[in-house]
Design a protein around this motif. Sequence first.
Motif, PDB file in Angstrom:
ATOM      1  N   ALA A   4       0.842  -1.197   0.000  1.00 52.20           N
ATOM      2  CA  ALA A   4       0.000   0.000   0.000  1.00 52.20           C
ATOM      3  C   ALA A   4       0.869   1.235   0.000  1.00 52.20           C
ATOM      4  CB  ALA A   4      -0.908   0.011   1.228  1.00 52.20           C
ATOM      5  N   CYS A   5       0.429   2.246  -0.679  1.00 47.40           N
ATOM      6  CA  CYS A   5       1.161   3.511  -0.773  1.00 47.40           C
ATOM      7  C   CYS A   5       0.226   4.621  -0.336  1.00 47.40           C
ATOM      8  CB  CYS A   5       1.644   3.747  -2.202  1.00 47.40           C
ATOM      9  SG  CYS A   5       2.555   5.286  -2.410  1.00 47.40           S
ATOM     10  N   PRO A 119      -7.059  -2.353  10.055  1.00 46.25           N
ATOM     11  CA  PRO A 119      -7.190  -3.196  11.250  1.00 46.25           C
ATOM     12  C   PRO A 119      -6.022  -4.170  11.374  1.00 46.25           C
ATOM     13  CG  PRO A 119      -8.675  -3.932   9.518  1.00 46.25           C
ATOM     14  CD  PRO A 119      -8.067  -2.649   9.035  1.00 46.25           C
ATOM     15  N   PRO A 120      -5.700  -4.622  12.609  1.00 45.01           N
ATOM     16  CA  PRO A 120      -4.584  -5.576  12.784  1.00 45.01           C
ATOM     17  C   PRO A 120      -4.871  -6.893  12.087  1.00 45.01           C
ATOM     18  CG  PRO A 120      -5.858  -5.388  14.800  1.00 45.01           C
ATOM     19  CD  PRO A 120      -6.371  -4.316  13.886  1.00 45.01           C
ATOM     20  N   LEU A 121      -3.813  -7.466  11.543  1.00 43.13           N
ATOM     21  CA  LEU A 121      -3.933  -8.721  10.811  1.00 43.13           C
ATOM     22  C   LEU A 121      -3.782  -9.900  11.756  1.00 43.13           C
ATOM     23  CD1 LEU A 121      -1.770  -7.840   7.688  1.00 43.13           C
ATOM     24  CD2 LEU A 121      -4.253  -7.799   7.883  1.00 43.13           C
ATOM     25  N   PRO A 126       5.804 -10.564   6.037  1.00 40.74           N
ATOM     26  CA  PRO A 126       7.273 -10.499   5.922  1.00 40.74           C
ATOM     27  C   PRO A 126       7.764  -9.063   6.124  1.00 40.74           C
ATOM     28  CG  PRO A 126       6.321 -11.782   4.125  1.00 40.74           C
ATOM     29  CD  PRO A 126       5.176 -11.134   4.848  1.00 40.74           C
ATOM     30  N   GLN A 127       9.039  -8.939   6.470  1.00 43.88           N
ATOM     31  CA  GLN A 127       9.609  -7.634   6.737  1.00 43.88           C
ATOM     32  C   GLN A 127       9.629  -6.809   5.439  1.00 43.88           C
ATOM     33  OE1 GLN A 127      13.538  -7.790   8.391  1.00 43.88           O
ATOM     34  NE2 GLN A 127      13.593  -5.598   8.877  1.00 43.88           N
ATOM     35  N   GLY A 128       9.225  -5.543   5.563  1.00 45.17           N
ATOM     36  CA  GLY A 128       9.199  -4.644   4.406  1.00 45.17           C
ATOM     37  C   GLY A 128       7.922  -4.703   3.598  1.00 45.17           C
ATOM     38  N   TRP A 131       0.388  -4.367   4.491  1.00 42.10           N
ATOM     39  CA  TRP A 131      -0.893  -4.901   4.034  1.00 42.10           C
ATOM     40  C   TRP A 131      -1.843  -3.768   3.672  1.00 42.10           C
ATOM     41  CZ3 TRP A 131      -5.855  -4.337   5.955  1.00 42.10           C
ATOM     42  CH2 TRP A 131      -6.827  -5.195   5.418  1.00 42.10           C
ATOM     43  N   ALA A 132      -2.551  -3.937   2.636  1.00 40.85           N
ATOM     44  CA  ALA A 132      -3.567  -2.965   2.208  1.00 40.85           C
ATOM     45  C   ALA A 132      -4.900  -3.673   2.135  1.00 40.85           C
ATOM     46  CB  ALA A 132      -3.227  -2.357   0.858  1.00 40.85           C
ATOM     47  N   PRO A 133      -5.973  -3.002   2.583  1.00 41.95           N
ATOM     48  CA  PRO A 133      -7.288  -3.659   2.520  1.00 41.95           C
ATOM     49  C   PRO A 133      -7.706  -3.887   1.073  1.00 41.95           C
ATOM     50  CG  PRO A 133      -7.526  -1.346   3.071  1.00 41.95           C
ATOM     51  CD  PRO A 133      -6.054  -1.644   3.124  1.00 41.95           C
ATOM     52  N   PRO A 134      -8.486  -4.895   0.854  1.00 42.82           N
ATOM     53  CA  PRO A 134      -8.948  -5.142  -0.526  1.00 42.82           C
ATOM     54  C   PRO A 134      -9.790  -3.983  -1.022  1.00 42.82           C
ATOM     55  CG  PRO A 134     -10.214  -6.460   1.022  1.00 42.82           C
ATOM     56  CD  PRO A 134      -9.086  -5.843   1.813  1.00 42.82           C
TER      57      PRO A 134
END
Length: 252
Positions: A4-5, A119-121, A126-128, A131-134
């Motif tokens: 995500a950006c 929200p928390p997953l 993995p490092q770096g 997560w982005a929501p769908p």
Amino acid sequence: SSIACFLSMPAMSLTSFIAPVGRAGGSCVNVKTGGRTRAALPSDVTWDASEAACQEQCLGLKWCTGYEYQIFTRPRGRTRCILQRLPIKQAVPATAFDAVCKIKVRNVRLPAASPPPPPPLPFALPQGVRWAPPPSPLPPPAQPPPPSPPPPPSRPPPPPRPPTPPPRPPSPPPSPPLPCSVVPRARCGGALACYKDEACYTPWRDAHKGLGCNAGGVHPACRYCGGRDVPPCPEEPPPSAPPPPLLPPRRR
């Protein structure tokens, strides 16, 4: 997984013109000198321009701190725009002309609010990797409007009216009855008798050459008779016999 950006919205600056402390009507007073400011260069003065054009000119110049817009009554209708280079303190009344003083200010608008954190997953990434929501589901396509009902059938035009017949010419007035008849009688004026003779219509074929015709001027077919210069009167026809009496019907 996807990365995500998040982009932050930069602050936007808006420029407006406000009245100085006290009043907007009058000449501008400079902060340093404490007196009325004058244009330092001839290019800072514009004659016969509208106040909107004066504002537009000040907006395009970084060094412009405001403007003074003057309206002269003599000569009537002339205006003058003076762009200010120094900070403006206030406005004082003008005596020889009407003036408006405005200060150019820049207002800062706050950046747009950032989106809420995801929200928390329930699992570790993995490092770096973030997560982005769908993506939200696309809205259903807009339904086309229902077809409009067909227009009602137009009525056929009425049949053309038959042409009006031309008016009939007036019938000639009935000819007056002849005062004379086949029986000689004194009815045409004077003491002589007259009678109806069709030969008077064709005098070139008349045995009497039209003598006595048009008796008394009453009618061309009436002819005098029984006189010295007219033909003799014709004999009167015998009276017609009376009709036989009706017989009673026979009994059977």
